[in-house]
Design an enzyme around this catalytic site. Sequence first.
Site, PDB file in Angstrom:
ATOM      1  N   LYS A  84     -13.489  18.877 -16.976  1.00  0.00           N
ATOM      2  CA  LYS A  84     -14.620  17.940 -16.167  1.00  0.00           C
ATOM      3  C   LYS A  84     -15.995  17.528 -17.292  1.00  0.00           C
ATOM      4  O   LYS A  84     -16.169  17.736 -17.879  1.00  0.00           O
ATOM      5  CB  LYS A  84     -14.797  19.007 -14.844  1.00  0.00           C
ATOM      6  CG  LYS A  84     -13.933  19.213 -14.184  1.00  0.00           C
ATOM      7  CD  LYS A  84     -14.777  20.086 -12.830  1.00  0.00           C
ATOM      8  CE  LYS A  84     -13.645  20.656 -11.292  1.00  0.00           C
ATOM      9  NZ  LYS A  84     -13.186  20.177 -10.930  1.00  0.00           N
ATOM     10  N   ASP A  99     -17.794  26.842  -6.173  1.00  0.00           N
ATOM     11  CA  ASP A  99     -15.926  26.799  -5.612  1.00  0.00           C
ATOM     12  C   ASP A  99     -15.323  28.336  -5.226  1.00  0.00           C
ATOM     13  O   ASP A  99     -14.292  28.682  -5.564  1.00  0.00           O
ATOM     14  CB  ASP A  99     -15.871  26.083  -7.202  1.00  0.00           C
ATOM     15  CG  ASP A  99     -14.269  25.653  -7.042  1.00  0.00           C
ATOM     16  OD1 ASP A  99     -14.073  24.943  -5.679  1.00  0.00           O
ATOM     17  OD2 ASP A  99     -13.580  25.541  -8.029  1.00  0.00           O
ATOM     18  N   ASP A 157      -6.979  22.282 -13.953  1.00  0.00           N
ATOM     19  CA  ASP A 157      -7.883  22.096 -13.083  1.00  0.00           C
ATOM     20  C   ASP A 157      -8.127  21.768 -11.760  1.00  0.00           C
ATOM     21  O   ASP A 157      -8.232  22.540 -10.975  1.00  0.00           O
ATOM     22  CB  ASP A 157      -8.699  20.439 -13.128  1.00  0.00           C
ATOM     23  CG  ASP A 157     -10.020  20.851 -12.765  1.00  0.00           C
ATOM     24  OD1 ASP A 157     -10.972  21.429 -12.199  1.00  0.00           O
ATOM     25  OD2 ASP A 157     -10.734  18.739 -12.845  1.00  0.00           O
ATOM     26  N   GLU A 166      -6.831  24.676 -10.367  1.00  0.00           N
ATOM     27  CA  GLU A 166      -6.711  26.010 -10.208  1.00  0.00           C
ATOM     28  C   GLU A 166      -6.699  27.059  -9.015  1.00  0.00           C
ATOM     29  O   GLU A 166      -6.325  27.907  -8.642  1.00  0.00           O
ATOM     30  CB  GLU A 166      -7.105  26.710 -11.383  1.00  0.00           C
ATOM     31  CG  GLU A 166      -9.120  26.502 -10.631  1.00  0.00           C
ATOM     32  CD  GLU A 166      -9.344  25.470 -10.276  1.00  0.00           C
ATOM     33  OE1 GLU A 166      -9.530  24.778 -10.344  1.00  0.00           O
ATOM     34  OE2 GLU A 166     -10.769  25.827  -9.443  1.00  0.00           O
ATOM     35  N   ARG A 203      -5.297  26.382  -6.120  1.00  0.00           N
ATOM     36  CA  ARG A 203      -4.359  26.677  -5.620  1.00  0.00           C
ATOM     37  C   ARG A 203      -2.982  28.245  -5.787  1.00  0.00           C
ATOM     38  O   ARG A 203      -2.750  28.548  -5.591  1.00  0.00           O
ATOM     39  CB  ARG A 203      -3.625  25.782  -5.621  1.00  0.00           C
ATOM     40  CG  ARG A 203      -2.860  25.106  -6.616  1.00  0.00           C
ATOM     41  CD  ARG A 203      -2.703  23.243  -6.776  1.00  0.00           C
ATOM     42  NE  ARG A 203      -3.299  22.864  -6.315  1.00  0.00           N
ATOM     43  CZ  ARG A 203      -3.404  21.037  -6.345  1.00  0.00           C
ATOM     44  NH1 ARG A 203      -2.455  20.542  -6.112  1.00  0.00           N
ATOM     45  NH2 ARG A 203      -4.855  20.680  -6.117  1.00  0.00           N
TER      46      ARG A 203
END
Length: 508
Positions: free
Chosen positions: A289, A300, A359, A361, A363
């Site tokens: 990112k 997160d 990115d 990740e 799921r």
Amino acid sequence: SSLHKPTNTSITLLLMSTLKISDGVVKDEVLVLGLASTNSKGGIAIEAGDMAIDTKTILSQLVDMGATGKADEVTKLPGSHVRLLVFTGLGKKSANYTHETLRRAAGSASRALAGNSAATFSLPAKNLAEVAAVAEGAALGAYSFTEFRGSTKDDHKAPLKTITVHSKLAASSEAKAAVVRAAVIAKYTYLVRDLINTPPSHLTPDSFTKKLAAVVKSAGGAKSGLKIQIWDEKQLKTQGFGGIIGVGQGSANPPRLLHISYTPKGKAAKRYAFVGKGITFDTGGLALKPAAGMEAMKSDMSGAAAVSAAVIAIAELKLNVAIESWAPLAENMPSDTATRPSDIITIFGGKTVEVLNPDAEGRLVLADGLMKAQSSKNKLDGIIDVATLTGAQVIALGTRTSAVMTNNQEFSNDFLQVAAQCGEQFWPMPLPEELRASLDSPVADLANIGDRMGGMLVAGLFLKDFVNPELPWLHLDIAGPAYNEAKPHGYTPVGGTGIALRSLVTLA
Ligand code: BES
Ligand code: MN
Ligand code: ZN
């Protein structure tokens, strides 16, 4: 109740030392009252609930101070019987303020009262549900996070310690139960916020499990019907959790799976599974990112924090529902061991996924969590995943409204009603079948990214592949609302908000 200090962890459940209801004389030095606007020309009215107040001189002082009664406006005046009178905005005068109006007004006032030790709140609450909303808002507003301050610790005023809600309904046993519930909601919302605000230097997948183990213990552990189980990276690997391993393998802080279950004393009315995304830091992995704003990715793991705290809160309230919470935990880092775009991983249960973008990740770890949650022998009545899953969620709904996606309209409608009742903003979003084809992979069962347009829905469709179509399922994308990067408002501080905890507990 007392200050909780779980052993061998750095998490402190800062709970106001007292939250109570009273119908007697105000003993505190600080009295909080409501202020409403009566017309567009600056007219105001004091809303003191069950408190008799001589408003005449006060009203003219409030006008002199420029008070308007709008939401989030807090005006302080020196008092005569009490040291300080605090007026908190209710917006337009009404015969029936909504629970959320009362919750926010109480929260704004308690935030503004940091540095004071005790305050009595007398807001226009006519029934117990409204009294409970005032108690909850006041408690939720009295939060601060100073654990990592050193030399500047003393510059920060401590939050209110004792909150009294004034109401003539104080004597009833229902009033006492309402206060207990508000205190439990506040305590576990604080836990969620603390976990979110704790940086990845101090919150790894492993330390997350240890902190929660300490909280489970302090909540009574097995005596309270709580059980905890933790998988380390070796067990995850041999037992086939390819999503959690694939996301976590680039990091020096190995991944974990945390399972907390609550079984009530009698026969449970329902059994739900909660699955929360637990990425302790999301750098994007090899799809790194941009640096600007990356710091917010310490949040997160908000879904994992919400589901883990919710099951303990539900146990503490002794609700008659069985809950199984699952928190797949990993740190998404770029390194020579990180998952590469084009790598293929095998999710728990055997489905393969081509990782086109490391990115995406969340799921991947959720797919493992959802599959594991459904593999348990106990028959579930519903399953709910909670995740800071997509930037597209924030684009679609902004920073304060979360999304609900589902395979069962009735379950979704029930949840939306519950969320509205406890003042959490959720909005239904579709899972359009035609978007599913964009997740097809030429080499694996599916790919982890699809169409960019409707990215929140594509992520939901990915998860849907890992849910039994017969099992009522909700996917909650809380990417924006989990973490407040703007100004504090109502009972919501800057940083971790604790969103989803109240809806999960209230649903139970
Ligand atoms: N954790 C992020 C989603 C996120 C973004 C949460 C902003 C909170 C605020 C997630 O892991 C992510 O990176 N999603 C990608 C998915 C994309 C690669 C398909 C995104 O939304 O950009
Ligand atoms: Mn990501
Ligand atoms: Zn993420």
